[in-house]
Design an enzyme around this catalytic site. Structure first.
Site, PDB file in Angstrom:
ATOM      1  CE1 TYR A  52      -2.709  -3.474   1.067  1.00  0.00           C
ATOM      2  CE2 TYR A  52      -3.515  -1.823  -0.363  1.00  0.00           C
ATOM      3  CZ  TYR A  52      -4.140  -2.414   0.435  1.00  0.00           C
ATOM      4  OH  TYR A  52      -4.644  -3.778  -0.198  1.00  0.00           O
ATOM      5  CG  HIS A 111     -13.996  -2.457  -2.673  1.00  0.00           C
ATOM      6  ND1 HIS A 111     -14.110  -2.452  -3.765  1.00  0.00           N
ATOM      7  CD2 HIS A 111     -14.751  -3.305  -1.435  1.00  0.00           C
ATOM      8  CE1 HIS A 111     -14.897  -4.206  -3.847  1.00  0.00           C
ATOM      9  NE2 HIS A 111     -15.448  -4.223  -2.876  1.00  0.00           N
ATOM     10  CB  THR A 183     -16.093  -2.933 -12.306  1.00  0.00           C
ATOM     11  OG1 THR A 183     -15.975  -4.017 -11.677  1.00  0.00           O
ATOM     12  CG2 THR A 183     -17.661  -2.785 -12.848  1.00  0.00           C
ATOM     13  CG  ASN A 207     -15.370  -4.119 -19.404  1.00  0.00           C
ATOM     14  OD1 ASN A 207     -14.003  -3.931 -19.494  1.00  0.00           O
ATOM     15  ND2 ASN A 207     -15.558  -3.971 -18.233  1.00  0.00           N
ATOM     16  CG  LEU A 208     -11.233  -1.737 -22.250  1.00  0.00           C
ATOM     17  CD1 LEU A 208      -9.629  -2.098 -22.454  1.00  0.00           C
ATOM     18  CD2 LEU A 208     -10.843  -0.475 -23.235  1.00  0.00           C
TER      19      LEU A 208
HETATM   20  C1  BV8 Z   1     -16.590 -10.429   1.801  1.00  0.00           C
HETATM   21  C2  BV8 Z   1      -9.295  -3.179  -1.819  1.00  0.00           C
HETATM   22  C3  BV8 Z   1     -18.107 -11.092   3.359  1.00  0.00           C
HETATM   23  C4  BV8 Z   1      -8.125  -3.704  -1.775  1.00  0.00           C
HETATM   24  C5  BV8 Z   1     -10.378  -5.404  -2.974  1.00  0.00           C
HETATM   25  C6  BV8 Z   1     -13.183 -17.007  -0.101  1.00  0.00           C
HETATM   26  C7  BV8 Z   1     -12.827 -15.862   1.100  1.00  0.00           C
HETATM   27  C8  BV8 Z   1     -13.226 -14.619   1.309  1.00  0.00           C
HETATM   28  C9  BV8 Z   1     -14.192 -14.915   0.723  1.00  0.00           C
HETATM   29  C10 BV8 Z   1     -14.000 -15.056  -1.459  1.00  0.00           C
HETATM   30  C11 BV8 Z   1     -13.971 -15.906  -1.012  1.00  0.00           C
HETATM   31  N1  BV8 Z   1     -14.460 -16.507  -2.619  1.00  0.00           N
HETATM   32  C12 BV8 Z   1     -14.950 -15.521  -2.898  1.00  0.00           C
HETATM   33  C13 BV8 Z   1     -15.406 -14.473  -2.022  1.00  0.00           C
HETATM   34  C14 BV8 Z   1     -15.771 -13.433  -1.931  1.00  0.00           C
HETATM   35  C15 BV8 Z   1     -14.529 -12.297  -2.437  1.00  0.00           C
HETATM   36  C16 BV8 Z   1     -14.561 -11.994  -4.363  1.00  0.00           C
HETATM   37  O1  BV8 Z   1     -15.890 -11.693  -4.724  1.00  0.00           O
HETATM   38  N2  BV8 Z   1     -13.571 -12.489  -3.744  1.00  0.00           N
HETATM   39  C17 BV8 Z   1     -13.695 -12.672  -5.516  1.00  0.00           C
HETATM   40  C18 BV8 Z   1     -11.757 -12.993  -6.211  1.00  0.00           C
HETATM   41  C19 BV8 Z   1     -13.882 -14.305  -6.637  1.00  0.00           C
HETATM   42  N3  BV8 Z   1     -15.111 -10.640  -1.906  1.00  0.00           N
HETATM   43  C20 BV8 Z   1     -14.577 -10.127  -0.185  1.00  0.00           C
HETATM   44  O2  BV8 Z   1     -13.845 -10.563   0.147  1.00  0.00           O
HETATM   45  C21 BV8 Z   1     -15.389  -9.342  -0.063  1.00  0.00           C
HETATM   46  N4  BV8 Z   1     -15.550  -8.970   0.910  1.00  0.00           N
HETATM   47  O3  BV8 Z   1     -16.892 -10.821   0.747  1.00  0.00           O
HETATM   48  O4  BV8 Z   1     -17.111 -10.418   3.022  1.00  0.00           O
HETATM   49  C22 BV8 Z   1     -19.300 -10.412   2.788  1.00  0.00           C
HETATM   50  C23 BV8 Z   1     -20.254  -9.965   1.733  1.00  0.00           C
HETATM   51  C24 BV8 Z   1     -21.556  -9.143   2.364  1.00  0.00           C
HETATM   52  C25 BV8 Z   1     -21.547  -9.246   3.101  1.00  0.00           C
HETATM   53  C26 BV8 Z   1     -21.279  -9.435   4.904  1.00  0.00           C
HETATM   54  C27 BV8 Z   1     -19.895 -10.071   4.611  1.00  0.00           C
HETATM   55  C28 BV8 Z   1     -14.545  -7.880  -0.373  1.00  0.00           C
HETATM   56  C29 BV8 Z   1     -13.693  -7.246  -1.661  1.00  0.00           C
HETATM   57  C30 BV8 Z   1     -13.316  -6.175  -1.514  1.00  0.00           C
HETATM   58  C31 BV8 Z   1     -11.603  -6.752  -1.559  1.00  0.00           C
HETATM   59  N5  BV8 Z   1     -10.684  -5.637  -1.664  1.00  0.00           N
HETATM   60  N6  BV8 Z   1      -9.882  -3.732  -3.303  1.00  0.00           N
HETATM   61  C32 BV8 Z   1      -7.047  -2.912  -2.807  1.00  0.00           C
HETATM   62  O5  BV8 Z   1      -7.711  -2.249  -3.620  1.00  0.00           O
HETATM   63  O6  BV8 Z   1      -6.042  -3.623  -2.699  1.00  0.00           O
HETATM   64  S1  BV8 Z   1     -11.034  -5.805  -4.129  1.00  0.00           S
HETATM   65  C33 BV8 Z   1      -9.837  -4.887  -5.966  1.00  0.00           C
HETATM   66  O7  BV8 Z   1     -10.313  -6.285  -6.228  1.00  0.00           O
HETATM   67  C34 BV8 Z   1     -10.743  -3.821  -6.658  1.00  0.00           C
HETATM   68  O8  BV8 Z   1     -11.614  -2.833  -4.945  1.00  0.00           O
HETATM   69  C35 BV8 Z   1     -12.610  -4.067  -7.154  1.00  0.00           C
HETATM   70  O9  BV8 Z   1     -13.212  -4.547  -5.933  1.00  0.00           O
HETATM   71  C36 BV8 Z   1     -11.594  -5.773  -7.387  1.00  0.00           C
HETATM   72  C37 BV8 Z   1     -10.580  -5.605  -8.523  1.00  0.00           C
HETATM   73  O10 BV8 Z   1     -12.079  -5.024  -9.380  1.00  0.00           O
HETATM   74  P1  BV8 Z   1     -11.850  -4.200 -10.778  1.00  0.00           P
HETATM   75  O11 BV8 Z   1     -12.370  -2.898 -10.029  1.00  0.00           O
HETATM   76  O12 BV8 Z   1     -12.891  -4.408 -11.834  1.00  0.00           O
HETATM   77  O13 BV8 Z   1     -10.464  -3.920 -11.687  1.00  0.00           O
HETATM   78  P2  BV8 Z   1     -10.567  -5.366 -12.624  1.00  0.00           P
HETATM   79  O14 BV8 Z   1      -8.705  -5.174 -12.918  1.00  0.00           O
HETATM   80  O15 BV8 Z   1     -10.894  -6.575 -11.871  1.00  0.00           O
HETATM   81  O16 BV8 Z   1     -11.040  -5.237 -14.097  1.00  0.00           O
HETATM   82  C38 BV8 Z   1     -10.895  -3.707 -14.677  1.00  0.00           C
HETATM   83  C39 BV8 Z   1     -11.968  -3.774 -15.551  1.00  0.00           C
HETATM   84  O17 BV8 Z   1     -12.130  -2.513 -16.335  1.00  0.00           O
HETATM   85  C40 BV8 Z   1     -11.773  -4.910 -16.901  1.00  0.00           C
HETATM   86  O18 BV8 Z   1     -13.046  -5.587 -16.956  1.00  0.00           O
HETATM   87  C41 BV8 Z   1     -11.492  -3.984 -18.087  1.00  0.00           C
HETATM   88  O19 BV8 Z   1     -11.875  -4.448 -18.753  1.00  0.00           O
HETATM   89  C42 BV8 Z   1     -11.201  -3.000 -17.890  1.00  0.00           C
HETATM   90  N7  BV8 Z   1     -10.847  -1.418 -18.205  1.00  0.00           N
HETATM   91  C43 BV8 Z   1      -9.480  -1.829 -18.432  1.00  0.00           C
HETATM   92  N8  BV8 Z   1      -9.550  -0.519 -18.870  1.00  0.00           N
HETATM   93  C44 BV8 Z   1     -10.685   0.044 -19.535  1.00  0.00           C
HETATM   94  C45 BV8 Z   1     -11.765  -0.464 -18.575  1.00  0.00           C
HETATM   95  N9  BV8 Z   1     -12.575  -0.086 -19.196  1.00  0.00           N
HETATM   96  C46 BV8 Z   1     -12.778   0.959 -19.539  1.00  0.00           C
HETATM   97  N10 BV8 Z   1     -12.118   2.308 -20.023  1.00  0.00           N
HETATM   98  C47 BV8 Z   1     -10.944   1.285 -19.538  1.00  0.00           C
HETATM   99  N11 BV8 Z   1      -9.772   2.038 -19.981  1.00  0.00           N
END
Ligand code: BV8
Length: 234
Positions: A52, A111, A183, A207-208
């Site tokens: 971070y 987040h 996203t 999105n792209l």
């Molecule tokens: C939760 C902060 C319970 C940190 C982030 C096993 C164990 C524990 C949890 C889980 C598990 N399995 C599943 C889960 C749930 C888990 C989850 O979803 N995991 C995934 C990997 C399967 N979620 C959690 O743990 C969440 N908490 O579930 O708690 C609960 C829930 C509800 C109620 C009670 C209890 C917490 C998740 C938060 C984690 N923290 N960030 C940090 O930033 O360092 S997540 C982090 O990654 C981001 O915040 C973001 O959310 C995620 C990345 O996603 P995107 O933002 O979409 O980015 P990405 O790179 O993936 O995609 C970019 C997109 O942009 C692409 O589509 C691309 O095509 C597009 N793009 C690129 N360039 C452009 C563009 N579009 C347009 N123009 C451009 N130029």
């Protein structure tokens, strides 16, 4: 007309902030899901602080500026408010401050935020732009050795509960328009927000390319956020 916006790393990509998928979710060879977790912090706090600290420093470099997508959202919010045309909320998964710097007012960082630190004991928040580490003195007790290292990034890690879920659910059920920008639709519960909107809500994905959530949208605009967002909101 109530409008709910959800942004992800893709809206900040053209401002020079790498997305999670660009860095193929890796950092220094560690999976983000391994570093951005409470277990990862407990196991190796200095590694997680370094992860971070690097991003907090990078975000302060002069070349990182809001792009046309952030600005178009801020301008639209002002016009929407001036017409008192309804609610307008940006829910962002991003921990950068580009929406606020572009002038957006109603921004919910589900987040967390890179420029905030949190006391692990009191949960008190502090604006924070410097590095954090296990030797960082507590701002309220700088001379107290025992209080060193009790600040963590105010960031929601995997397995932790996101911020503002109730407000987000309310905004989703009230929304007449829901726009998801840059996203991947892979992280929950953010990726599930679209499912909370009413049938009559107009759902647009910018999105792209396609995402696992694309089928839930009425309209998928393919292109860069800096072009598609101003075009949509013009
Ligand atoms: C939760 C902060 C319970 C940190 C982030 C096993 C164990 C524990 C949890 C889980 C598990 N399995 C599943 C889960 C749930 C888990 C989850 O979803 N995991 C995934 C990997 C399967 N979620 C959690 O743990 C969440 N908490 O579930 O708690 C609960 C829930 C509800 C109620 C009670 C209890 C917490 C998740 C938060 C984690 N923290 N960030 C940090 O930033 O360092 S997540 C982090 O990654 C981001 O915040 C973001 O959310 C995620 C990345 O996603 P995107 O933002 O979409 O980015 P990405 O790179 O993936 O995609 C970019 C997109 O942009 C692409 O589509 C691309 O095509 C597009 N793009 C690129 N360039 C452009 C563009 N579009 C347009 N123009 C451009 N130029």
């Amino acid at each position: 007309m109530n409008i709910l916006i959800l942004t992800g790393a893709g809206i900040s990509a053209e401002s020079g902030i790498p997305t999670f998928r660009d860095a193929d979710g890796l950092w220094e060879g560690h999976a983000v899901e391994e570093v951005a977790t409470p277990e990862g912090f407990a196991r190796n706090p200095e590694l997680v602080h370094r992860f971070y600290n690097e991003r907090r420093r990078a975000l302060q470099s002069p070349e990182i500026q809001p792009n046309a997508a952030h600005v178009a959202l801020a301008d639209f919010e002002q016009k929407h408010a001036a017409r008192s045309a309804g609610d307008f909320l940006i829910v962002t998964q991003n921990i950068d401050d580009l929406h606020t710097r572009a002038g957006s007012r109603n921004v919910l960082h589900m987040h967390g935020e890179l420029f905030k630190a949190r006391c692990i004991y009191s949960n008190k928040l502090f604006a924070w732009r410097g590095d954090l580490g296990m030797d960082t003195p507590h701002p309220n007790a700088p001379e107290n050795e025992k209080m060193r290292g009790c600040l963590r990034p105010h960031v929601v890690w995997f397995g932790e509960v996101p911020i503002g879920l109730e407000q987000i659910e309310d905004a989703a059920t009230d929304a007449d328009v829901f726009i998801a920008i840059g996203t991947s639709g892979l992280v929950y519960p953010a990726a599930g927000i679209v499912q909370l909107t009413k049938r009559s809500c107009r759902k647009i994905e910018i999105n792209l390319g396609d995402t696992p959530a694309s089928d839930a949208f009425d309209e998928c605009r393919r292109g860069r956020a800096s072009e598609e967002v101003p075009r949509l909101l013009a």
